[in-house]
Design an enzyme around this catalytic site. Structure first.
Site: not given
Length: 304
Positions: A63, A65, A67-68, A143, A213, A271
């Site tokens: 996805h 976001h 942090d990914h 999510h 997530d 995570h």
């Protein structure tokens, strides 16, 4: 047996800390290297753990976001500096265009290779990659934005033909392949020899799933039933379950409940929220439900 190995490059959430890097993993299947997520600092982690960037086959992004994905621009640039010429397939949601296009427009004319964006379906289970030895599936998670999990599975191998049976029944070489695929054999005098006499089963195909997530989502259980290893996000402890619900994340206990219901062989939780300096509480909550649980750590290697 061919290689099927996962390396954890990052298992933290939201932002880098001195304890954990943001999410990223490498899946090595039969000497082909696949990346799952690419948080900030991923290429430094690849160097730290002596990964050959030239082996990178494809990238799968769960996805969009930060942090990914914040590690993607730097990694893509480095691959060009290293002289990559093969196309790079990037499996991500269509909105990845909005993130990458300005970067590619500015730097892309200098790239030595082409990037192919292959959109994920955020609503359905889908076969997204296949070759002679393996398949990769995506499936929807729950999510705050469109998010997918991934299942990497080995294809079923042919049965093993017994050497002594080849000699005993004088089986011609041209028929061995069919027998490995399940065919029976008819001798010169017309006698039928059943396949189970001639062969032994191959080992069951190995399977690995990545779920990060996501809020607690029992609907994923059919997609991960009986797999060898499940990586499932465990951002929070049970004491912070309200926060988990607000942010559409899971607790360690909930990850273990998914693993138990899906009858997986091993659970890796990761995570982790930066609020936890010690992770024993998360591990204890998970193992109380599913004993075959381990904490993810940077540099961890999982061999299937």
């Amino acid at each position: 047996m061919t290689k099927f190995q996962i390396t954890i490059l990052g298992c933290g959430s939201a932002m880098p800390t001195t304890l954990h890097n943001p999410s990223s993993q490498l899946v090595d299947m039969n000497e082909k290297l696949f990346m799952i997520d690419c948080g900030e600092g991923t290429q430094l982690q690849m160097r730290k753990y002596k990964t050959r960037m030239s082996k990178l086959h494809s990238i799968f992004i769960s996805h969009l976001h930060g942090d990914h994905v914040f590690g993607l621009p730097g990694l893509l640039s480095t691959l060009s500096l290293l002289g990559r010429t093969a196309d790079l397939n990037l499996y991500a949601h269509q909105e990845m265009d909005l993130f990458l296009n300005p970067f590619i427009k500015y730097f892309g004319n200098q790239f030595s290779y082409k990037i192919n964006l292959i959109p994920l379906d955020p609503h359905n289970h889908q076969l997204i990659f296949e070759n002679n030895s393996m398949r990769v599936f995506s499936f929807p998670l729950k999510h705050r934005i469109a998010t997918n999990g991934f299942l990497f599975e080995e294809k079923e191998l042919p049965r093993h033909i017994k050497r002594e049976m080849i000699d005993f029944y004088d089986i011609p070489f041209r028929q061995i392949k069919d027998i490995k695929l399940g065919a029976d054999f008819i001798t010169n005098d017309g006698k039928l020899i059943k396949n189970e006499i001639l062969t032994t089963p191959s080992p069951p195909p190995r399977k690995y799933a990545y779920c990060s997530d996501t809020a607690f989502l029992p609907e994923i259980i059919p997609y991960i039933q009986n797999i060898d290893v499940l990586y499932h996000e465990s951002t929070f402890a049970e004491a912070d379950n309200v926060r988990a619900q607000e942010t559409f994340h899971s607790t360690a206990r909930q990850a273990a409940e998914i693993a138990k219901a899906a009858n997986v062989k091993k659970l890796i939780i990761g995570h982790f929220s930066s609020r936890y300096n010690e992770l024993d509480k998360l591990l204890n909550e998970a193992t109380a439900v599913f004993s075959e649980t381990k904490l993810a750590t940077e540099g961890m290697i999982i061999n299937l």
